[in-house]
Design a protein around this motif. Structure first.
Motif, short mmCIF file in Angstrom:
data_model
loop_
_atom_site.label_atom_id
_atom_site.label_comp_id
_atom_site.label_asym_id
_atom_site.label_seq_id
_atom_site.Cartn_x
_atom_site.Cartn_y
_atom_site.Cartn_z
N GLN A 175 0.83 -1.20 0.00
CA GLN A 175 0.00 0.00 0.00
C GLN A 175 0.87 1.25 0.00
OE1 GLN A 175 -2.57 0.28 3.40
NE2 GLN A 175 -4.32 0.59 2.06
N LYS A 176 1.95 1.21 0.79
CA LYS A 176 2.87 2.32 0.85
C LYS A 176 3.50 2.57 -0.51
CE LYS A 176 7.10 3.78 3.14
NZ LYS A 176 8.18 3.36 4.01
N TRP A 177 3.92 1.53 -1.19
CA TRP A 177 4.57 1.66 -2.50
C TRP A 177 3.57 1.99 -3.60
CZ3 TRP A 177 9.50 2.35 -3.41
CH2 TRP A 177 10.43 1.99 -2.42
N SER A 178 2.38 1.58 -3.46
CA SER A 178 1.40 1.87 -4.50
C SER A 178 0.90 3.31 -4.43
CB SER A 178 0.24 0.90 -4.45
OG SER A 178 -0.49 1.08 -3.27
N THR A 179 1.02 3.94 -3.28
CA THR A 179 0.59 5.34 -3.14
C THR A 179 1.69 6.31 -3.49
OG1 THR A 179 1.12 5.29 -0.78
CG2 THR A 179 -1.18 4.95 -1.42
N THR A 180 2.89 5.87 -3.56
CA THR A 180 3.98 6.77 -3.91
C THR A 180 4.27 6.84 -5.37
OG1 THR A 180 5.52 5.05 -3.29
CG2 THR A 180 5.38 6.99 -1.91
#
Length: 180
Positions: A175-180
């Protein structure tokens, strides 16, 4: 052990009659119904034979049931014991196979005190100890199986908990990588 299937009277079977046996003559190795047993007990030559109830016969171990009182080769009753060959013999076996053996005894003399001999008493004690040991081992193994089953359940719960925790962590990273 012998099965609980009822035995038929050996003498009646010879006359093509099927009657359930109630006793077994250890000397004749014959199953007898109540009528045949009564006559067997009255005949001079057989009235002192040892009899077993069918219930007791069925409780005998298989190796005892396979032991015979009669010579397989000559179908005559064992009367002698050759100590040199450690075997029971009928008179015909003696004359044919043991004429030079010096340690021939009457079988009845050899068997007379077997039940009361020290070796039988020791054997009974050893068998009792062996039975107790087997029962203890069985109980111990059953306890170990229960402990291992409990450990397996705990391990599976721990794996599920760890998997859930790892999945949650990976979901956060994704989730962290997909939002960045």
């Amino acid at each position: 052990m012998t099965s609980s299937v009822s035995q038929l009277c050996t003498l009646c079977q010879e006359d093509d009659v099927s009657i359930a046996a109630l006793t077994w003559c250890t000397d004749c190795e014959t199953f007898l119904c109540s009528d045949c047993d009564r006559y067997h007990g009255r005949i001079k030559s057989t009235k002192h034979h040892k009899m077993l109830s069918i219930e007791d016969y069925c409780q005998l171990p298989e190796f005892i049931l396979q032991t015979r009182n009669r010579c397989r080769e000559h179908d005559k009753k064992y009367k002698l014991y050759c100590s040199f060959h450690a075997c029971a013999c009928c008179f015909q076996c003696f004359t044919e196979s043991h004429p030079n053996c010096k340690e021939i005894k009457q079988l009845s003399d050899v068997l007379k005190n077997v039940k009361s001999s020290a070796s039988v008493s020791r054997l009974e004690s050893d068998l009792s100890d062996l039975k107790e040991n087997f029962e203890n081992i069985t109980r111990s193994l059953q306890e170990r199986i229960t402990v291992m089953q409990n450990q397996k359940v705990s391990a599976l719960k721990e794996i599920k908990r760890s998997r859930k925790s790892i999945n949650e962590y990976l979901d956060k990273i994704e989730q962290k990588w997909s939002t960045t």
